[in-house]
Design an enzyme around this catalytic site. Structure first.
Site, PDB file in Angstrom:
ATOM      1  N   ASP A  87      53.158  19.091  32.423  1.00 15.02           N
ATOM      2  CA  ASP A  87      52.095  19.720  31.640  1.00 15.02           C
ATOM      3  C   ASP A  87      51.328  18.692  30.812  1.00 15.02           C
ATOM      4  O   ASP A  87      50.140  18.869  30.557  1.00 15.02           O
ATOM      5  CB  ASP A  87      52.689  20.792  30.733  1.00 15.02           C
ATOM      6  CG  ASP A  87      53.178  22.011  31.507  1.00 15.02           C
ATOM      7  OD1 ASP A  87      52.808  22.140  32.682  1.00 15.02           O
ATOM      8  OD2 ASP A  87      53.933  22.815  30.935  1.00 15.02           O
ATOM      9  N   ASN A 121      45.355  23.371  24.664  1.00 18.37           N
ATOM     10  CA  ASN A 121      46.515  24.051  24.089  1.00 18.37           C
ATOM     11  C   ASN A 121      46.318  24.433  22.628  1.00 18.37           C
ATOM     12  O   ASN A 121      46.310  25.607  22.295  1.00 18.37           O
ATOM     13  CB  ASN A 121      47.756  23.162  24.209  1.00 18.37           C
ATOM     14  CG  ASN A 121      48.608  23.528  25.408  1.00 18.37           C
ATOM     15  OD1 ASN A 121      48.249  24.368  26.210  1.00 18.37           O
ATOM     16  ND2 ASN A 121      49.749  22.865  25.526  1.00 18.37           N
ATOM     17  N   ASP A 122      46.198  23.422  21.759  1.00 20.11           N
ATOM     18  CA  ASP A 122      46.224  23.756  20.337  1.00 20.11           C
ATOM     19  C   ASP A 122      45.716  22.650  19.439  1.00 20.11           C
ATOM     20  O   ASP A 122      45.602  21.487  19.830  1.00 20.11           O
ATOM     21  CB  ASP A 122      47.651  24.122  19.902  1.00 20.11           C
ATOM     22  CG  ASP A 122      48.683  23.061  20.298  1.00 20.11           C
ATOM     23  OD1 ASP A 122      48.433  21.868  20.106  1.00 20.11           O
ATOM     24  OD2 ASP A 122      49.748  23.449  20.817  1.00 20.11           O
ATOM     25  N   THR A 143      52.339  29.237  24.512  1.00 19.98           N
ATOM     26  CA  THR A 143      53.695  28.981  25.021  1.00 19.98           C
ATOM     27  C   THR A 143      54.165  27.576  24.670  1.00 19.98           C
ATOM     28  O   THR A 143      55.194  27.128  25.178  1.00 19.98           O
ATOM     29  CB  THR A 143      53.737  29.164  26.552  1.00 19.98           C
ATOM     30  OG1 THR A 143      52.750  28.318  27.162  1.00 19.98           O
ATOM     31  CG2 THR A 143      53.454  30.604  26.936  1.00 19.98           C
ATOM     32  N   GLY A 144      53.426  26.873  23.806  1.00 23.06           N
ATOM     33  CA  GLY A 144      53.786  25.515  23.412  1.00 23.06           C
ATOM     34  C   GLY A 144      54.231  25.452  21.964  1.00 23.06           C
ATOM     35  O   GLY A 144      55.194  26.117  21.552  1.00 23.06           O
ATOM     36  N   TYR A 145      53.526  24.665  21.176  1.00 29.27           N
ATOM     37  CA  TYR A 145      53.867  24.457  19.774  1.00 29.27           C
ATOM     38  C   TYR A 145      53.854  25.781  19.001  1.00 29.27           C
ATOM     39  O   TYR A 145      54.722  26.043  18.159  1.00 29.27           O
ATOM     40  CB  TYR A 145      52.882  23.456  19.172  1.00 29.27           C
ATOM     41  CG  TYR A 145      53.303  22.818  17.864  1.00 29.27           C
ATOM     42  CD1 TYR A 145      54.489  23.152  17.216  1.00 29.27           C
ATOM     43  CD2 TYR A 145      52.485  21.855  17.269  1.00 29.27           C
ATOM     44  CE1 TYR A 145      54.863  22.553  16.024  1.00 29.27           C
ATOM     45  CE2 TYR A 145      52.859  21.245  16.074  1.00 29.27           C
ATOM     46  CZ  TYR A 145      54.041  21.596  15.458  1.00 29.27           C
ATOM     47  OH  TYR A 145      54.400  20.990  14.284  1.00 29.27           O
ATOM     48  N   LEU A 171      54.504  28.784  20.025  1.00 33.58           N
ATOM     49  CA  LEU A 171      55.712  29.558  20.331  1.00 33.58           C
ATOM     50  C   LEU A 171      56.915  28.983  19.589  1.00 33.58           C
ATOM     51  O   LEU A 171      57.726  29.731  19.024  1.00 33.58           O
ATOM     52  CB  LEU A 171      55.972  29.548  21.836  1.00 33.58           C
ATOM     53  CG  LEU A 171      57.213  30.317  22.312  1.00 33.58           C
ATOM     54  CD1 LEU A 171      57.051  31.802  22.064  1.00 33.58           C
ATOM     55  CD2 LEU A 171      57.493  30.046  23.777  1.00 33.58           C
ATOM     56  N   GLN A 213      47.626  14.887  20.423  1.00 33.97           N
ATOM     57  CA  GLN A 213      47.032  13.572  20.191  1.00 33.97           C
ATOM     58  C   GLN A 213      46.533  13.489  18.752  1.00 33.97           C
ATOM     59  O   GLN A 213      45.803  14.376  18.288  1.00 33.97           O
ATOM     60  CB  GLN A 213      45.868  13.327  21.158  1.00 33.97           C
ATOM     61  CG  GLN A 213      46.229  13.500  22.626  1.00 33.97           C
ATOM     62  CD  GLN A 213      47.264  12.500  23.089  1.00 33.97           C
ATOM     63  OE1 GLN A 213      47.092  11.292  22.956  1.00 33.97           O
ATOM     64  NE2 GLN A 213      48.352  13.006  23.658  1.00 33.97           N
TER      65      GLN A 213
END
Length: 285
Positions: free
Chosen positions: A60, A138-139, A179-181, A183, A239
């Site tokens: 990912d 994502n975020d 579904t990443g950080y 979650l 990043q």
């Protein structure tokens, strides 16, 4: 037709897959281009503007790099999993050629994923300030600094003040990033069809703060409290958002990006299959 190939340069099997794919594509009369090794170049040195398809070979993290290169241009991305998780990828290396062939033939499902457009303001010790614009699939995250001090900040949505919070930080994610950080910080899993943002406090120093969802047109503003000038960081897709080591992050404005990322997968139900496989332990069931 031109295809940009983005392998994970730290994985020999992904490099070998890129070699195989490159040879096959050129045998089909399709021009190829390979992304550089990140150890020598940054994503700003890459472009996919002259390509019609981007193939990511890795996990990912490699796909997120592909998304940064594509930006808001809506060039389709096909992910082949050579990583540990592969939640965003469409297939594994054993089906590399067949899956790419299906993508080129238009047989894959196109999943439109909302993005983030971020403006981060930094202040320097001489009183000057500068702004950095960032892209994220994502975020965006505010995180405490290396000293471990909790951060204090205000959160507003479209001009409405939500709260002044203390804690480890704050995450604003897309549905893809849910579904990443987000979650991990206690937020919900959200279908990719949702086009708003997911806002999640990280370890807040209160039991009252909860995750919440915004409308697609909303704008989230995170303002650091001057009363607590501790070290902190802004991150976009993991990043660090900073081009001047002397600048201190003071404000972030997050809104939906002007263009979606188009991920190619097998069907509209691929997301739920991945949720079942990764988060409910249904591997091989």
């Amino acid at each position: 037709m031109k295809v940009l190939i983005i392998p994970n340069h730290s994985r020999p099997d992904a490099i070998e897959g890129a070699n195989v794919l490159e040879e096959w594509l050129e045998g089909q009369g399709i021009e190829t281009k390979r992304a550089s090794n990140l150890k020598r170049f940054s994503d700003e040195d890459e472009t996919a503007n002259d390509c019609q398809l981007v193939v990511s070979l890795g996990g990912d993290g490699t796909l997120l790099r592909a998304a940064r290169i594509v930006g808001y241009s809506q060039i389709p991305i096909l992910g082949i999993s050579y990583g540990h998780l592969g939640f965003l990828t469409a297939d594994g290396p054993d089906r590399l050629i067949q899956t790419v062939s299906d993508a080129l033939a238009g047989k894959m499902h196109a999943s439109h994923r909302a993005t983030l457009d971020i403006e981060s303001v930094f202040e320097c010790s001489d009183g000057t300030s500068y702004t950095i614009k960032s892209f994220a699939l994502n975020d965006f995250a505010l995180s405490r600094g290396g000293m471990g001090d909790m951060v204090q900040f205000d959160v507003s949505v479209s001009g409405n003040h939500i709260d002044t919070l203390r804690g480890d930080g704050f995450v604003v994610s897309t549905a893809t990033g849910s579904t990443g950080y987000a979650l991990a910080a206690g937020g919900p899993i959200v279908t990719p069809e949702f086009n708003g943002m997911v806002c999640v406090p990280i370890a807040p120093h209160t039991i009252m703060a909860r995750a919440f969802l915004t409308a697609p047109s909303d704008v989230v503003v995170i303002e650091m409290s001057p009363e607590r000038p501790v070290k902190r960081h802004f991150f976009a897709d993991g990043q660090n958002v900073r081009n001047n080591p002397l600048g201190v992050p003071v404000r972030a404005t997050v809104r939906r990006g002007p263009g979606d990322i188009i991920l190619l997968d097998h069907s509209a139900q691929s997301f739920y299959g991945s949720v079942s496989r990764v988060f409910y332990g249904r591997v091989g069931k």
